[in-house]
Design a protein around this motif. Structure first.
Motif, short mmCIF file in Angstrom:
data_model
loop_
_atom_site.label_atom_id
_atom_site.label_comp_id
_atom_site.label_asym_id
_atom_site.label_seq_id
_atom_site.Cartn_x
_atom_site.Cartn_y
_atom_site.Cartn_z
N GLU A 138 58.24 114.07 45.51
CA GLU A 138 58.66 115.44 45.76
C GLU A 138 58.91 116.24 44.48
O GLU A 138 58.54 117.41 44.38
CB GLU A 138 59.94 115.41 46.60
CG GLU A 138 60.19 116.71 47.31
CD GLU A 138 61.46 116.64 48.14
OE1 GLU A 138 61.82 115.54 48.58
OE2 GLU A 138 62.09 117.70 48.33
N LEU A 139 59.51 115.58 43.49
CA LEU A 139 59.83 116.27 42.25
C LEU A 139 58.54 116.75 41.56
O LEU A 139 58.48 117.87 41.02
CB LEU A 139 60.61 115.32 41.33
CG LEU A 139 61.41 115.97 40.19
CD1 LEU A 139 62.45 116.94 40.71
CD2 LEU A 139 62.06 114.88 39.34
N LYS A 150 66.24 120.87 37.57
CA LYS A 150 65.95 120.61 38.99
C LYS A 150 64.49 120.26 39.30
O LYS A 150 64.20 119.80 40.40
CB LYS A 150 66.30 121.87 39.82
CG LYS A 150 67.75 122.28 39.74
CD LYS A 150 68.61 121.40 40.61
CE LYS A 150 70.04 121.91 40.65
NZ LYS A 150 70.91 120.97 41.35
N GLN A 151 63.58 120.56 38.39
CA GLN A 151 62.17 120.40 38.78
C GLN A 151 61.34 119.55 37.84
O GLN A 151 60.18 119.27 38.11
CB GLN A 151 61.52 121.80 38.86
CG GLN A 151 62.17 122.72 39.87
CD GLN A 151 61.65 124.14 39.76
OE1 GLN A 151 61.47 124.66 38.67
NE2 GLN A 151 61.39 124.76 40.90
N GLN A 187 54.24 123.07 41.81
CA GLN A 187 54.37 124.38 42.49
C GLN A 187 54.87 125.46 41.54
O GLN A 187 54.36 126.58 41.53
CB GLN A 187 55.33 124.27 43.68
CG GLN A 187 54.67 123.82 44.96
CD GLN A 187 55.70 123.44 46.01
OE1 GLN A 187 56.85 123.90 45.96
NE2 GLN A 187 55.30 122.59 46.93
N GLU A 236 55.82 117.49 43.01
CA GLU A 236 55.30 118.62 43.79
C GLU A 236 56.01 119.91 43.36
O GLU A 236 55.38 120.96 43.23
CB GLU A 236 55.53 118.40 45.30
CG GLU A 236 54.76 117.25 45.90
CD GLU A 236 53.25 117.51 46.01
OE1 GLU A 236 52.82 118.61 45.61
OE2 GLU A 236 52.53 116.58 46.44
N LEU A 237 57.33 119.79 43.15
CA LEU A 237 58.11 120.97 42.76
C LEU A 237 57.63 121.52 41.41
O LEU A 237 57.46 122.72 41.23
CB LEU A 237 59.60 120.62 42.65
CG LEU A 237 60.39 120.50 43.94
CD1 LEU A 237 61.82 120.07 43.64
CD2 LEU A 237 60.38 121.82 44.71
N TYR A 262 64.34 124.82 35.62
CA TYR A 262 63.18 123.91 35.66
C TYR A 262 63.57 122.52 35.15
O TYR A 262 63.30 121.51 35.79
CB TYR A 262 61.99 124.48 34.86
CG TYR A 262 60.91 123.43 34.70
CD1 TYR A 262 60.06 123.11 35.76
CD2 TYR A 262 60.81 122.70 33.52
CE1 TYR A 262 59.12 122.10 35.65
CE2 TYR A 262 59.88 121.68 33.40
CZ TYR A 262 59.04 121.39 34.46
OH TYR A 262 58.13 120.37 34.35
#
Lengths: 147, 404
Positions: B54-55, B43-44, B61, B57-58, B40
């Motif tokens: 986008e990040l 990468k997120q 999610q 959103e990740l 996490y």
């Protein structure tokens, strides 16, 4: 097992098994102290005459460390003036917290040296001493009020 | 095929030579949980529910996927699952919100059992001290069991809310929580189920159990510390006022007033512990893959061996019912020795157990001891762990000759 022996020395065990200062003192001031993490309670009684501790005892339930430490403390408090007693207690607490204290000033309290390597047990060793310190402060207050 | 030896390979920390028997305090974390948290952050990581790159959103999610996983695990809707710091915060949230929002008023009676962990005891007791609610106590028997007749007796005093544990943390008693919820429901009494010890050991479906609220913590079931959850029945959560105010939990803020976000966000003010929720979700995924029948059987067997072997030693006193209602947790004392000395001694044998009052002073007072040693088993423990502890206890007279 050797590590355990550093904590539970024969001397400490003998103090624990012969708690000669255990009991109440009728008509003396007492104060209860608690170890919040284990729920242990100890009550220290000090009988003071003319600013000198004539009798010191304790009651309560606790581990080998806290009970043997209470025994040693009560023995050491006998015949001490309140200010001397407070000094002695401060020295012991400092010692247990890892500060440098001249060994010759510690007397029998030096037997608790091994406990310093077990931080979670330092509060067992100092429970009676913190309680006695608070009681002495109370008693000194009473004295100065009277004086 | 359930194999504790195989399972231990998933837990890096268990490679050490240690019989870890303090699982009721916190469990160890499998590598997949640790990796998920690391992943996490690598990468997120970004803030959730705020930005649309986008990040972000990740991260959102990952956060919401954990919520769905955990909700699904206990049979609730995701909107009914609020992330908190843990069981303690979940229960404080309830106590505060009930009173501030008027769901509980001065003079109302609140029942708790004396088997509670302080976290399900002190918030209610303080509510009574400060705001004039009235406490009703449900007694246990000498072994820490709660009888349905005692529960009825308390409920029939006209209580508004019953807060109780599904499994006591001091003695390991699994309470008849389904029946208790049923009795409460019949009388229109709100139920708060403390699932901190129960949920790690028993599959709890909140809809089948019929509780109104349930609190539990990730760290007692393979997840990280500092994250937990509160389940609440939707219609009740809708009626409640927020516990914490701030960002995320609002709908619209004007100078005059604020309207609040929908469930569950209404109760999740501030930037959440997203990495914690990711680890929590991963822990639940791990648990969901296990054969629970086998897991329970294994834990029960190890705890039973401990109970029965300890009972055979003359200087040991074992507490709790020692029957099918006791699970995982074994509370005991060595005659003539303080529990702190016992756990220190066990440490020298590389056995980790807890000693003290286990944040359950009313229960210990009820069974007449100030403190106990507590060994608590989880599914990664083996016969070896249990044997090591028993061997140590059998040899304790070598170090403390006066015992016995």
């Amino acid at each position: 097992m050797d590590e355990l022996r550093e904590l539970y020395t024969d001397t400490l065990m003998s103090f624990y098994l012969a708690p000669d200062r255990k009991g109440k003192i009728a008509d003396a001031q007492g104060l209860e102290g608690k170890n919040l993490s284990c729920g242990d309670r100890i009550k220290v009684f000090l009988q003071v005459e003319d600013g000198v501790i004539k009798d010191a005892k304790f009651t309560g339930y606790g581990c080998v460390i806290s009970q043997s430490s209470a025994t040693v403390m009560c023995r050491m408090l006998l015949n001490k003036r309140l200010d001397e007693a407070k000094e002695m207690i401060d020295r012991f607490i400092d010692f247990m917290q890892g500060k440098d204290v001249p060994e010759e000033l510690l007397g029998d309290a030096l037997y608790f040296e091994g406990v310093r390597r077990f931080p979670s047990r330092v509060k067992c060793a100092t429970l009676a001493w913190h309680t006695a310190k608070e009681l002495i402060q109370k008693l000194k207050g009473i004295q100065s009020d009277a004086g | 095929m359930f194999s504790p030896e195989q399972i231990r390979k998933d837990f890096h920390i268990l490679e050490e030579e240690l019989a870890y028997l303090d699982n009721a305090a916190t469990t160890q974390k499998p590598d997949n949980v640790i990796n998920a948290i690391r992943h996490y952050y690598m990468k997120q990581n970004s803030n959730v529910h705020r930005s649309n790159y986008e990040l972000a959103e990740l991260a959102t999610q990952a956060f919401e996927s954990s919520r769905r996983t955990i909700a699904n695990f206990i049979g609730s809707e995701p909107e009914e699952l609020i992330f908190t710091r843990g069981t303690t915060e979940s229960i404080n949230l309830l106590a505060y919100s009930f009173f501030v929002g008027g769901l509980i008023e001065a003079g109302d009676k609140i029942a708790v059992t004396i088997a509670e962990h302080h976290s399900n005891f002190v918030p209610w007791q303080q509510l009574s001290k400060r705001f004039g609610t009235e406490m009703v106590y449900v007694d246990t028997d000498d072994e820490g069991r709660i009888s349905l007749s005692e529960v009825k007796k308390a409920l029939d005093k006209g209580v508004k809310l019953l807060a109780f544990t599904g499994m006591s943390n001091s003695l390991g008693v699994v309470m008849p929580y389904v029946e208790i919820c049923h009795l409460a429901k019949e009388r229109g009494v709100l139920t708060v189920l403390d699932g901190a010890q129960l949920v790690p050991h028993h599959k709890v479906n909140v809809k089948e159990v019929g509780c109104d609220f349930m609190a539990f913590s990730a760290h007692k079931m393979l997840g990280p510390m500092g994250i937990g959850a509160l389940y609440g029945r939707r219609e009740l959560l809708e009626k409640m006022v927020p516990f914490l105010y701030g960002g995320e939990m609002i709908d619209e803020v004007t100078l005059e007033d604020t309207t609040f976000n929908v469930l569950p966000y209404k109760f999740e003010a501030g930037t959440p512990n997203v990495a914690g929720t990711v680890g929590f979700g991963e822990a639940i995924r791990y648990l969901a893959r296990l054969e629970w029948g086998k897991v329970q059987e294994h834990v029960k067997k190890l705890a039973d061996v401990l109970i029965h072997e300890l009972e055979r030693i003359p200087y040991v006193e074992v507490y709790g019912p020692k029957d099918e209602t006791q699970h995982s947790i074994v509370s005991f004392n060595i005659k003539g020795l303080h529990p702190h000395d016992v756990s220190q001694y066990l440490n020298s044998w590389k056995v980790a157990v807890r000693s003290g009052h286990h944040c359950a002073q009313p229960q210990l007072k009820r069974i007449g001891v100030p403190a106990t040693c507590r060994a608590s088993v989880y599914f990664y423990n083996t016969e070896r762990d249990v044997e090591r502890m028993l061997e140590a206890i059998k040899n304790i007279t070598n170090e403390f000759p006066w015992v016995g």
